[in-house]
Scaffold this motif. Structure first.
Motif, PDB file in Angstrom:
ATOM      1  N   LEU A 116       0.830  -1.210   0.000  1.00  0.00           N
ATOM      2  CA  LEU A 116       0.000   0.000   0.000  1.00  0.00           C
ATOM      3  C   LEU A 116       0.862   1.256   0.000  1.00  0.00           C
ATOM      4  O   LEU A 116       0.621   2.193  -0.761  1.00  0.00           O
ATOM      5  N   GLY A 127       2.551   2.118  -3.324  1.00  0.00           N
ATOM      6  CA  GLY A 127       1.713   2.371  -4.487  1.00  0.00           C
ATOM      7  C   GLY A 127       1.676   1.218  -5.462  1.00  0.00           C
ATOM      8  O   GLY A 127       1.319   1.387  -6.636  1.00  0.00           O
ATOM      9  N   SER A 135      -3.192  -1.195  -7.271  1.00  0.00           N
ATOM     10  CA  SER A 135      -4.159  -0.285  -7.878  1.00  0.00           C
ATOM     11  C   SER A 135      -5.439  -0.305  -7.066  1.00  0.00           C
ATOM     12  O   SER A 135      -5.680  -1.220  -6.261  1.00  0.00           O
ATOM     13  N   GLU A 136      -6.288   0.710  -7.272  1.00  0.00           N
ATOM     14  CA  GLU A 136      -7.511   0.806  -6.492  1.00  0.00           C
ATOM     15  C   GLU A 136      -8.496  -0.317  -6.798  1.00  0.00           C
ATOM     16  O   GLU A 136      -9.469  -0.526  -6.058  1.00  0.00           O
ATOM     17  N   ARG A 149      -6.996   4.498  -0.705  1.00  0.00           N
ATOM     18  CA  ARG A 149      -6.494   4.159  -2.052  1.00  0.00           C
ATOM     19  C   ARG A 149      -7.643   4.040  -3.047  1.00  0.00           C
ATOM     20  O   ARG A 149      -7.496   4.389  -4.228  1.00  0.00           O
ATOM     21  N   GLN A 150      -8.787   3.579  -2.573  1.00  0.00           N
ATOM     22  CA  GLN A 150      -9.944   3.418  -3.451  1.00  0.00           C
ATOM     23  C   GLN A 150     -10.708   4.726  -3.664  1.00  0.00           C
ATOM     24  O   GLN A 150     -11.675   4.758  -4.418  1.00  0.00           O
ATOM     25  N   LEU A 186      -6.639   2.479   5.141  1.00  0.00           N
ATOM     26  CA  LEU A 186      -5.743   2.988   4.107  1.00  0.00           C
ATOM     27  C   LEU A 186      -6.131   2.461   2.726  1.00  0.00           C
ATOM     28  O   LEU A 186      -5.948   3.148   1.714  1.00  0.00           O
ATOM     29  N   TRP A 187      -6.664   1.244   2.687  1.00  0.00           N
ATOM     30  CA  TRP A 187      -7.157   0.709   1.423  1.00  0.00           C
ATOM     31  C   TRP A 187      -8.368   1.517   0.947  1.00  0.00           C
ATOM     32  O   TRP A 187      -8.533   1.752  -0.253  1.00  0.00           O
ATOM     33  N   THR A 222      -5.264   9.949  -2.812  1.00  0.00           N
ATOM     34  CA  THR A 222      -5.398   8.519  -3.087  1.00  0.00           C
ATOM     35  C   THR A 222      -4.064   7.880  -3.455  1.00  0.00           C
ATOM     36  O   THR A 222      -3.932   6.661  -3.400  1.00  0.00           O
ATOM     37  N   GLU A 223      -3.081   8.703  -3.830  1.00  0.00           N
ATOM     38  CA  GLU A 223      -1.737   8.196  -4.089  1.00  0.00           C
ATOM     39  C   GLU A 223      -0.994   8.087  -2.760  1.00  0.00           C
ATOM     40  O   GLU A 223      -0.844   9.095  -2.045  1.00  0.00           O
ATOM     41  N   PRO A 224      -0.530   6.897  -2.382  1.00  0.00           N
ATOM     42  CA  PRO A 224       0.132   6.718  -1.076  1.00  0.00           C
ATOM     43  C   PRO A 224       1.274   7.687  -0.833  1.00  0.00           C
ATOM     44  O   PRO A 224       1.476   8.152   0.291  1.00  0.00           O
ATOM     45  N   ASP A 268      -7.373  -3.605  -7.332  1.00  0.00           N
ATOM     46  CA  ASP A 268      -6.638  -4.868  -7.177  1.00  0.00           C
ATOM     47  C   ASP A 268      -7.517  -5.906  -6.488  1.00  0.00           C
ATOM     48  O   ASP A 268      -7.983  -5.687  -5.360  1.00  0.00           O
TER      49      ASP A 268
END
Length: 424
Positions: free
Chosen positions: A148, A151, A154-155, A190-191, A186-187, A260-262, A157
């Motif tokens: 995570l 990066g 992907s959102e 990312r989404q 955190l996921w 959304t980008e770590p 995955d």
């Protein structure tokens, strides 16, 4: 109904022979209790996991000896082929169900020694399958966290949700469950599900304590304060990245960037950590200003500085290292003054030894006082070494001086204590 004499004799003999057995007491009202029974002339006492219970003899119908779970486990191991991983796994499961957790874990490990791919034993020991490999829970957590943060996911995955589900199922300790829930939040970031992520992180912050709570609350604050999903970078991130030809998503110029980008979330955490470092700097300056005039005030300022540095490191590991070394150096300098003060008191006592006529009692008292001065100095040197220990490369001189001083003090203490012993 009176207890048959043979049952009483059996119970008494069992009590005399072993304390590792268990007994089952059948009461006249239908209740059955298991524990370790002691039969007396007028009452029966049974020691259970919940405490000791006593019953009048007329309330006890009979007493039977039963095997303890450990004895039953031993019997099951004797009856089964210990070289058969499946048979051994069945016994391990039984031990687990009986509350013999330690024995069960050992048996699961024996199963894996016989069959390293035994899935049920792996799961029982807390392993999960990641990318075709069996890994322990902590490794699974670290791998997902790294994916995570880097990066690499992907959102959309498809592997993440099953991974999180397995981690959730296997996490037993509170810290592990907290870590899994943080990764799930955190996921969500990312989404792009920022409101849900912010709420989840805020809830975790309320449940956690200390530095983890501070970090989670900071993450929740970043997401809540940037609800549009964009964070404004004031400088390139990573700071050392070359923007010419940089891999997309690996470096960002100043300006708005997606949370959304770590890497952008890492940049936001770094900005917050730098703000905490400013607080630490203020405490360090306050301590420096009063070192000579207000020693307790200086000590408190440096304590607060270190607390701030702990918070900064909780946001970005090791970001506070150079400041921490500075604070430790200043603390060591103050402690060396304490050592020198105790050494001066010792020297003053030493200087008068040959110039005063002292009674044996007064001489003994003087030696005892010198021992106390040296012992106090040694304790302070121990504190210096404890503070300096994590920074052996940066604080070489401080550590070496403290070690040499402690060796000299130990030699003097040995001599003084031997003399005191002879005087007594």
């Amino acid at each position: 109904m009176p207890i048959p004499k043979t049952a009483w004799v059996l119970a008494v003999v069992l009590t005399a022979l072993t304390v590792a057995r268990a007994d089952r007491i059948f009461l006249t009202d239908g209740r059955v209790l298991t524990g370790q029974a002691t039969v007396g002339p007028t009452e029966v006492r049974i020691d259970t996991a919940y405490g000791t219970i006593r019953f009048p003899r007329h309330m006890v119908e009979r007493v039977e000896a039963v095997d303890t779970p450990q004895q039953q486990l031993s019997q099951r191991l004797t009856e089964n082929d210990r070289n058969d991983p499946n048979a051994l796994y069945v016994v391990a499961r039984w031990a687990d169900a009986q509350g013999l957790a330690e024995e069960a874990q050992q048996l699961y490990r024996e199963v894996l020694a016989l069959d390293s791919h035994h899935a049920q034993a792996r799961e029982a020991l807390g392993y999960l399958r990641v990318e075709g490999q069996w890994v322990e829970l902590e490794t699974g957590l670290a791998l997902l966290r790294a994916r995570l943060a880097g990066g690499a996911l992907s959102e959309a995955d498809p592997t993440v949700e099953p991974w999180l589900a397995e981690l959730t199922r296997l996490a037993r300790q509170p810290s592990q469950r907290l870590a899994v829930r943080e990764l799930r939040a955190l996921w969500l970031v990312r989404q792009g599900k920022l409101p849900a992520a912010g709420a989840a992180l805020a809830e975790l912050a309320r449940e956690a304590q200390g530095l983890p709570a501070f970090r989670l609350a900071t993450l929740a604050g970043i997401i809540t304060e940037n609800s549009d999903g964009m964070y404004v970078l004031t400088e390139p991130y990573p700071p050392q990245a070359s923007l010419l030809g940089a891999e997309p998503g690996r470096a960002y110029p100043p300006g708005p960037a997606p949370l959304t980008e770590p890497i952008v979330l890492q940049a936001a955490l770094r900005d917050r950590a730098r703000g905490v470092l400013e607080q630490a700097r203020a405490h360090i300056g306050a301590g420096q200003a009063v070192e000579r005039t207000d020693r307790p005030g200086a000590d408190e300022a440096y304590r607060q500085a270190l607390a701030s540095l702990d918070r900064a490191d909780a946001l970005v590991p090791e970001i506070a290292r150079s400041y921490r070394i500075e604070v430790i150096r200043r603390q060591v300098a103050l402690l060396r003054r304490d050592v020198e003060a105790q050494a001066a008191l010792f020297d003053a006592e030493m200087a008068t030894l040959g110039k005063q006529e002292l009674s044996p009692q007064a001489y003994t008292y003087k030696l005892g006082r010198m021992v106390r001065y040296l012992s106090t100095a040694r304790e302070t040197l121990d504190r210096i070494l404890g503070l300096s220990g994590p920074f052996t490369r940066e604080l070489v001189l401080e550590i070496r001086w403290a070690e040499l001083d402690r060796q000299r003090i130990d030699a003097m203490l040995t001599t003084l204590r031997q003399e005191l012993h002879e005087l007594r």
